[in-house]
Write a protein that holds these residues in place. Structure first.
Motif, mmCIF file in Angstrom:
data_model
loop_
_atom_site.group_PDB
_atom_site.id
_atom_site.type_symbol
_atom_site.label_atom_id
_atom_site.label_comp_id
_atom_site.label_asym_id
_atom_site.label_seq_id
_atom_site.Cartn_x
_atom_site.Cartn_y
_atom_site.Cartn_z
ATOM 1 N N GLY A 182 18.322 33.357 69.171
ATOM 2 C CA GLY A 182 17.474 33.577 67.538
ATOM 3 C C GLY A 182 18.217 32.664 66.513
ATOM 4 N N LYS A 183 18.059 31.690 66.726
ATOM 5 C CA LYS A 183 18.293 30.354 65.295
ATOM 6 C C LYS A 183 16.709 30.128 65.294
ATOM 7 C CE LYS A 183 21.492 29.560 62.916
ATOM 8 N NZ LYS A 183 21.708 29.947 61.563
ATOM 9 N N PRO A 184 15.969 29.642 64.370
ATOM 10 C CA PRO A 184 14.613 29.172 64.250
ATOM 11 C C PRO A 184 14.758 27.156 64.594
ATOM 12 C CG PRO A 184 15.563 29.930 62.111
ATOM 13 C CD PRO A 184 17.046 30.048 62.956
ATOM 14 N N GLU A 185 13.248 27.197 65.057
ATOM 15 C CA GLU A 185 13.186 25.394 65.114
ATOM 16 C C GLU A 185 12.934 25.050 63.855
ATOM 17 O OE1 GLU A 185 11.521 23.272 67.639
ATOM 18 O OE2 GLU A 185 12.146 24.628 69.244
ATOM 19 N N ALA A 186 13.930 23.895 63.680
ATOM 20 C CA ALA A 186 14.561 23.021 63.223
ATOM 21 C C ALA A 186 13.413 22.254 62.497
ATOM 22 C CB ALA A 186 15.351 22.978 61.922
ATOM 23 N N LYS A 187 13.537 21.597 61.837
ATOM 24 C CA LYS A 187 13.391 19.470 62.087
ATOM 25 C C LYS A 187 14.757 19.195 62.480
ATOM 26 C CE LYS A 187 8.938 18.927 59.252
ATOM 27 N NZ LYS A 187 8.492 19.254 57.615
ATOM 28 N N VAL A 188 15.853 19.322 61.918
ATOM 29 C CA VAL A 188 16.648 18.352 61.219
ATOM 30 C C VAL A 188 17.775 20.212 61.719
ATOM 31 C CG1 VAL A 188 16.771 18.257 59.145
ATOM 32 C CG2 VAL A 188 18.593 17.014 60.918
ATOM 33 N N ASP A 189 18.701 19.660 62.810
ATOM 34 C CA ASP A 189 20.506 20.988 63.178
ATOM 35 C C ASP A 189 21.802 20.072 63.022
ATOM 36 O OD1 ASP A 189 18.507 22.769 64.366
ATOM 37 O OD2 ASP A 189 18.152 21.660 65.511
ATOM 38 N N PRO A 190 21.601 20.738 62.048
ATOM 39 C CA PRO A 190 23.664 20.783 62.081
ATOM 40 C C PRO A 190 24.225 20.443 63.415
ATOM 41 C CG PRO A 190 23.301 22.743 62.372
ATOM 42 C CD PRO A 190 22.283 22.934 62.072
ATOM 43 N N ILE A 191 24.911 18.693 63.063
ATOM 44 C CA ILE A 191 25.366 18.103 64.697
ATOM 45 C C ILE A 191 26.625 18.932 65.880
ATOM 46 C CG2 ILE A 191 25.177 15.539 63.517
ATOM 47 C CD1 ILE A 191 28.150 15.785 63.615
ATOM 48 N N HIS A 192 26.547 20.065 65.439
ATOM 49 C CA HIS A 192 27.697 20.780 66.501
ATOM 50 C C HIS A 192 26.388 21.392 66.341
ATOM 51 C CE1 HIS A 192 28.404 24.867 64.125
ATOM 52 N NE2 HIS A 192 27.130 24.682 63.868
ATOM 53 N N TYR A 193 24.761 21.411 67.132
ATOM 54 C CA TYR A 193 24.236 21.818 68.235
ATOM 55 C C TYR A 193 24.125 20.805 69.052
ATOM 56 C CZ TYR A 193 22.663 25.816 65.383
ATOM 57 O OH TYR A 193 22.780 26.759 64.367
ATOM 58 N N HIS A 194 24.321 19.673 69.097
ATOM 59 C CA HIS A 194 24.057 18.635 70.326
ATOM 60 C C HIS A 194 24.946 18.942 71.072
ATOM 61 C CE1 HIS A 194 20.965 17.092 67.831
ATOM 62 N NE2 HIS A 194 21.690 16.768 66.077
ATOM 63 N N PRO A 195 24.469 18.908 71.605
ATOM 64 C CA PRO A 195 25.468 18.603 73.304
ATOM 65 C C PRO A 195 26.617 17.685 73.657
ATOM 66 C CG PRO A 195 23.379 18.985 74.235
ATOM 67 C CD PRO A 195 23.039 18.288 73.001
ATOM 68 N N ALA A 196 26.596 16.228 73.502
ATOM 69 C CA ALA A 196 27.731 15.567 73.166
ATOM 70 C C ALA A 196 29.066 16.419 71.988
ATOM 71 C CB ALA A 196 27.488 14.079 73.172
ATOM 72 N N MET A 197 28.202 16.625 71.481
ATOM 73 C CA MET A 197 29.239 17.136 70.279
ATOM 74 C C MET A 197 29.834 18.411 69.969
ATOM 75 S SD MET A 197 29.039 15.224 67.455
ATOM 76 C CE MET A 197 29.144 13.996 68.922
ATOM 77 N N ARG A 198 29.003 19.569 71.207
ATOM 78 C CA ARG A 198 29.795 20.371 71.374
ATOM 79 C C ARG A 198 30.611 20.609 72.879
ATOM 80 N NH1 ARG A 198 24.054 22.378 72.933
ATOM 81 N NH2 ARG A 198 25.196 23.870 74.289
#
Lengths: 585, 585
Positions: free
Chosen positions: B327-343
């Motif tokens: 449900g989160k829309p596409e964005a040019k830049v994301d919070p880093i807690h979306y990135h798999p390594a950070m998760r």
């Protein structure tokens, strides 16, 4: 208390025996005059400089730190004088071409020099640390006029360069940077913006500083494809002071003698380096050697950790040991290096440090071959595996450097935690290398996504073939057989999991990102297995010499106690089939 | 920047659901008046004190450090006032008996309090950190006269105790200590010697300080069987200043607001505590709770690391993520807690932190049951598994606390390395806990040599039986089945390797010492498996509540991504059949 001596004996082993680099030098026009003996003399001299000039400033530089006042930076006592000695010794120009006034020596010797500088005094070594990369970048992308203006001063060490990339909102994502560059008179540009985390952005070692600045031209597209590279000197060629100000320095956990600066560019005059919007590509020339050098920081810290921990453990007496070396009489209290937990820690320190040295130097030698080998095929092949190994060297070595510094600190017990023994400084200093020059997470993505999947596993196959050659040479030697078999087995499993990951990526594009960290560690462990198999082969039958006896012990330790982690990494790579939830917002 | 809030929701979950401690309280005469609601109110108040009073002094206390001049120590600004508030809040006496003027609350609540104090401000918490242990020691071993003299002042917090064990030549090997105690008039002794690394040996929080000092009587046998324990106050009951001088404080890597003192005792007057030559046994009363509390430091640092890293990762925007929450829309830049390594990093932080909380509180609850449970069998059994788990809590938690602080620092990128965000302080502070109160290597030997082999594996069988009960309860729940099976499998393998090690010890007495570190980590991983199996059972069917949905996610993460390390530890335990060479001298 804290001590450092260059590990010259092991450096010679790696260069002359493990790599047999002198053979390659003699077959390469550029280095034909160089042999093992001459290389050893150069390294001996570099060792004297590192141990005699830099190491004594390591703890004092940390305690004093850098002082900032009114735009100026004072580096710790002795740092400018040490830099003067460095330049006078000709170390700045070691691997620069003779045509440019350099000594024309291989990257391999420069790597050994870098290891020593970083081991002896990481903070100090930050100042000349990127000079060679800047030399390569200017050489590849500068106009003749710019080269005439700045190349000799970089080679001589008269001027020190910086890299100005990061901005507060643009760290790992350099595409977010906002610094602007507008064309002005006579092919020049005016650069305006704020840069942070600029190592040596201001200092008192050189009169002039040459900033390599990433910025956007007025017509630049958004993101990382709209970034150009500029050369912006602190003092302009006509002697005017450029419009650059240093607004402060960071208070950091470690490398406190290195000035990490915040810089404001306010219409500062500079020149475009390379093509418009191709700044990242131009800067990438610096990146491979810069990443290798950061990896060598990890190696240097591991070496310093090993030297200090082993010396302390031989001296410190606590408790009666459960066993002693043959012929040692019973005693009421024993040196702690008899205790099994300490032996295991110390063997891990020694084995990983020496293993990383061979692997790191192999990559540096690869950079030389990629540039100077006789045939295009040889150059192409060398380029391929150095590109593959570079992120491994950067991330794996720096992770181990930090972890091993912590292991060494533990050997000192409570004394490890106090300033006096300075091993806690090694731990603090080592931590930054996991972050800068592309975080270790970014290196892992680079390895798996770009260098392996992006290349359909070809580069990896090259690496595995080189291992296979070693396996074939070793397996006929009785003392190497079980190692050769273990390495062959891990090689097969690595191929298999690589295929799995490449295939999985098509249906689960996130999976390689979940897997990248473990994959990088697997390749690190496998590569060190290759190092220790070859080392074991070279040491076979020579155990009468304590140096080779120790190599045999370390190889056994690596295969028995350390390489099994590869199985764990393989298991985790299998586990990455499980998705990861998003965190609550 | 740096922030801390007490994790009250999870604390309630552990106390009320995971442990169901209120049931035990109601069945125990000493705690019959306590229920979950009242416990929660107490912890809420403790959380307010920790977050409101201590956390704001954490970074400033580190930067200011302690000042030493002419025998006196000035603690950082605000530290004495915070101690006054602590005493006035009644926190010093939380778990002291009501008969002694305390609040008579369980060790379990004291453990939660300790977690908060150490998480909010480790350096500050060092001052009252051993008060409860000293209370127990004095209560168990003091004469009636001594108890009358000092017990109320310890309970009220008017006086703070210290432990004076270490001497320069006697660290892990306390048997090497040289401090002497000679009988003087009226049952007193005169103590002479030098002690180092005395936390709070001198301070400006309390007027008087009560030193617990290990020393040798004139007729003492050599080694650790000739050590006695003495109580030596800074100010004597008649108001005279005792002959104790503070000669300096250490400059440390972390906990810089805690004064680590060098003390000289020059015929200082004191009293024997317990029997002559039985000082280590007397002090051992303090050790179990002291080791548990050091383990809780690891937990506190992990919690602080998790809170700060997760908050930063939700806020910091870098790069486009490869995937986003539904449900989160596409964005040019994301919070880093979306990135798999950070998760993956953040999930590891959360899962290990919450897992350690349940395990640590379980052990604290065990200390209560060992003292207050109704039947001798219950007390005996609780004593057995808390004794087994105590070295695991101390070593495993502190190792994870440091490692997770480093992981959290990595989330901050370059900002993690600068003082401003203070996560680097968490890393520096956390490192000491792996060393003091018995190094982690000594804990590992204690676990395997004493608590497992010394007990022929009985205590371990108790632990495995408790796990078996949980497995039987969980395996009928669909979402828990694979976890239950995995845990049962690891339990069997742990039994088998334990038998192997016990048998091997008879022919290769050194092997358990080579194996102890991996064995401790194996037991840590297995115990956390138990924690997460029970948590998964408790959360089953309740995923509509985000708290329990997160518990389910964490359990899945633990079994998929973290527990596989147990296989690696089992493999290394097998590898310890290979001997380790001695290092060259």
């Amino acid at each position: 208390m804290w001590q450092y001596q260059a590990p010259l004996r092991d450096m010679r082993f790696v260069i002359e025996e493990w790599l047999a680099a002198p053979n390659d030098w003699q077959n390469t026009a550029s280095f034909a005059g160089l042999d093992g003996e001459l290389a050893a003399q150069i390294l001996e001299e570099a060792g004297r400089f590192s141990a005699g000039v830099l190491a004594p400033l390591n703890a004092s530089g940390d305690q004093e730190g850098c002082q900032y006042a009114q735009g100026k930076v004072k580096t710790p006592t002795g740092f400018p004088e040490a830099y003067k000695a460095f330049v006078e010794g000709g170390w700045a120009s070691l691997a620069c071409a003779e045509a440019d006034g350099g000594q024309g020596l291989p990257q391999l010797l420069n790597a050994a020099l870098m290891e020593m500088l970083f081991a002896a005094n990481h903070a100090w070594a930050m100042y000349p640390g990127i000079a060679h990369g800047a030399y390569e970048c200017l050489k590849a992308h500068g106009s003749d006029a710019l080269k005439a203006l700045y190349l000799p001063a970089i080679v001589s060490g008269e001027i020190l360069p910086t890299m100005c990339l990061t901005e507060p909102q643009a760290g790992s994502d350099v595409g977010l940077l906002r610094t602007r560059a507008e064309p002005s008179a006579a092919g020049q540009y005016r650069v305006t913006g704020n840069k942070v985390f600029v190592s040596g952005g201001e200092q008192d070692l050189t009169d002039n500083i040459l900033h390599l600045v990433l910025a956007r031209l007025p017509d630049a597209p958004a993101g990382s494809r709209g970034i150009s590279l500029f050369l912006v000197p602190k003092i302009l060629p006509d002697g005017r002071r450029n419009s650059i100000s240093c607004d402060g320095i960071e208070h950091k956990m470690g490398i406190r003698g290195s000035a990490t600066c915040t810089l404001s560019f306010e219409g500062a005059e500079g020149w475009l380096l390379g093509e418009p919007h191709r700044g990242l590509a131009a800067m990438f020339v610096m990146m491979n050697s810069a990443r290798l050098h950061v990896g060598l920081q990890g190696l240097g810290h591991a070496e310093a950790a090993w030297q200090n921990a082993s010396a302390y453990a031989a001296e410190r007496q606590q408790m009666r040991a459960v066993s002693r070396p043959e012929g040692k009489p019973e005693a009421k209290v024993d040196p702690i290096h008899y205790h099994p937990a300490m032996r295991r820690t110390l063997l891990e320190l020694r084995t990983l440090t020496e293993g990383m040295r061979a692997l790191g130097y192999w990559t540096a030698h690869g950079l030389d071959l990629a540039e100077y080998a006789d045939t295009p095929e040889q150059r192409q092949q060398a380029h391929r595996w150095t590109a593959l190994l570079t992120p491994v060297i950067k991330a794996y070595f720096t992770e181990q450097g930090f972890r091993l510094a912590s292991s060494a600190l533990q050997v000192f017990g409570g004394y490890g935690y106090v300033r006096e023994y300075a091993i806690e400084q090694t731990l603090r200093d080592s931590r930054i290398a996991m972050i800068y020059e592309g975080t270790n997470e970014i290196q892992a993505n680079d390895l798996l996504l770009r260098k392996v999947i992006g290349d359909a596993g070809q580069g990896l196959q090259d690496l595995l073939q080189r291992m296979q050659q070693e396996i074939e040479q070793s397996e006929s030697i009785p003392s190497c057989q079980t190692y050769a078999r273990a390495l062959a087995d891990y090689g097969d499993k690595t191929s298999a999991i690589t295929t799995t990951l490449i295939q999985a990526a098509s249906t689960d594009p996130e999976r390689p990102y979940r897997a990248a960290g473990d994959y990088l560690r697997l390749i690190g462990l496998l590569s060190l297995g290759f190092v220790w198999l070859r080392s074991a082969r070279l040491a076979a039958g020579r155990e009468a010499d304590p140096f080779y006896a120790a190599k045999q012990e370390s190889a056994a330790f690596y295969f028995n106690y350390l390489l099994p982690e590869a199985n764990h990494r393989l298991a985790l790579l299998g586990a990455t089939r499980h998705g990861l939830p998003f965190l609550a917002e």
